[in-house]
Motif scaffolding. Sequence first.
Motif, short mmCIF file in Angstrom:
data_model
loop_
_atom_site.label_atom_id
_atom_site.label_comp_id
_atom_site.label_asym_id
_atom_site.label_seq_id
_atom_site.Cartn_x
_atom_site.Cartn_y
_atom_site.Cartn_z
N PHE A 134 0.89 -1.13 0.11
CA PHE A 134 0.13 -0.10 -0.27
C PHE A 134 0.89 1.31 -0.16
O PHE A 134 0.36 2.21 -0.71
N LEU A 189 -8.50 5.46 -3.71
CA LEU A 189 -8.51 4.17 -3.71
C LEU A 189 -9.93 3.76 -3.55
O LEU A 189 -10.52 2.62 -4.07
N LEU A 232 -9.14 -3.99 -7.12
CA LEU A 232 -7.91 -4.52 -7.04
C LEU A 232 -7.92 -6.07 -7.27
O LEU A 232 -8.60 -6.76 -6.32
N ALA A 286 -7.27 -3.50 1.50
CA ALA A 286 -7.87 -3.06 0.45
C ALA A 286 -9.38 -2.76 0.76
O ALA A 286 -10.08 -1.71 0.26
N GLN A 287 -10.00 -3.71 1.28
CA GLN A 287 -11.61 -3.58 1.45
C GLN A 287 -11.50 -2.36 2.59
O GLN A 287 -12.68 -1.55 2.59
N MET A 302 -11.94 -0.45 -1.30
CA MET A 302 -11.70 -0.97 -2.74
C MET A 302 -12.51 -2.47 -3.13
O MET A 302 -12.85 -3.14 -2.03
N VAL A 325 -12.34 -5.92 -4.32
CA VAL A 325 -11.23 -7.26 -4.46
C VAL A 325 -11.71 -8.18 -5.39
O VAL A 325 -12.82 -8.88 -5.12
N SER A 345 -2.10 -6.97 -7.72
CA SER A 345 -0.86 -7.20 -6.84
C SER A 345 -0.70 -8.66 -6.74
O SER A 345 -1.75 -9.64 -6.62
#
Length: 209
Positions: free
Chosen positions: A72, A110, A115, A131-132, A136, A138, A166
């Motif tokens: 990140f 973001l 992602l 991410a969540q 974001m 996923v 990623s």
Amino acid sequence: SQRQQRLVAAEVAVSNKVVLDRELLTHCPELRLIVVAATGTNNVDLQAAAELGIAVANVTGYATPSVVQHVFALILALTTRLPDYQAAVRAGAWQRSEQFCLLDFPIRELAGLSLGIVGHGELGRGVAQVAQAFGMEVWLAQRPGGPPQAGRWPLRELLTRVDGLSLHCPLTPETRNLIGPAELALMRTDALLINTARGGIVDERALAE
């Protein structure tokens, strides 16, 4: 060689970056265990080790918080254009600006971005969780070379849909150059590619081109 001199009488080898290939392992008759002080085992000839009765162990939960944080750090540096703005400030662009801030480089939030994650083990799950938290979406890729799994997307279909990718899979024959010219061509021109796994997973020449 120095490697052989160090290992010829050893029963256990603790290693990380050193290549332990078939030629070396066949000259280490006492060796019974190789402990890799990291996650990746691509520096060890696993087939030769198995044939010679040498067990190989790695660290499956290696530095998870640090790797997730680094993922990140890279994502945020790219989406906020941090290196560009730092360079602009050092060059005096802020002082010369006729308004209250610099707007030279568009930034992205973001929240709402997607992602894609390749490799949903310890590291992949950690990245997905953060991410969540950023809001974001996923998307998980199918395991390279593995059978289809519910809730996961074929890599090529996933690549066309995500804002970032990623990588968190090991370097194996199935994953070497997993991201090559065809895969890069499927990605959006503004998509991010974050590789905190082994370099060989990405065809670096194709990436540079």
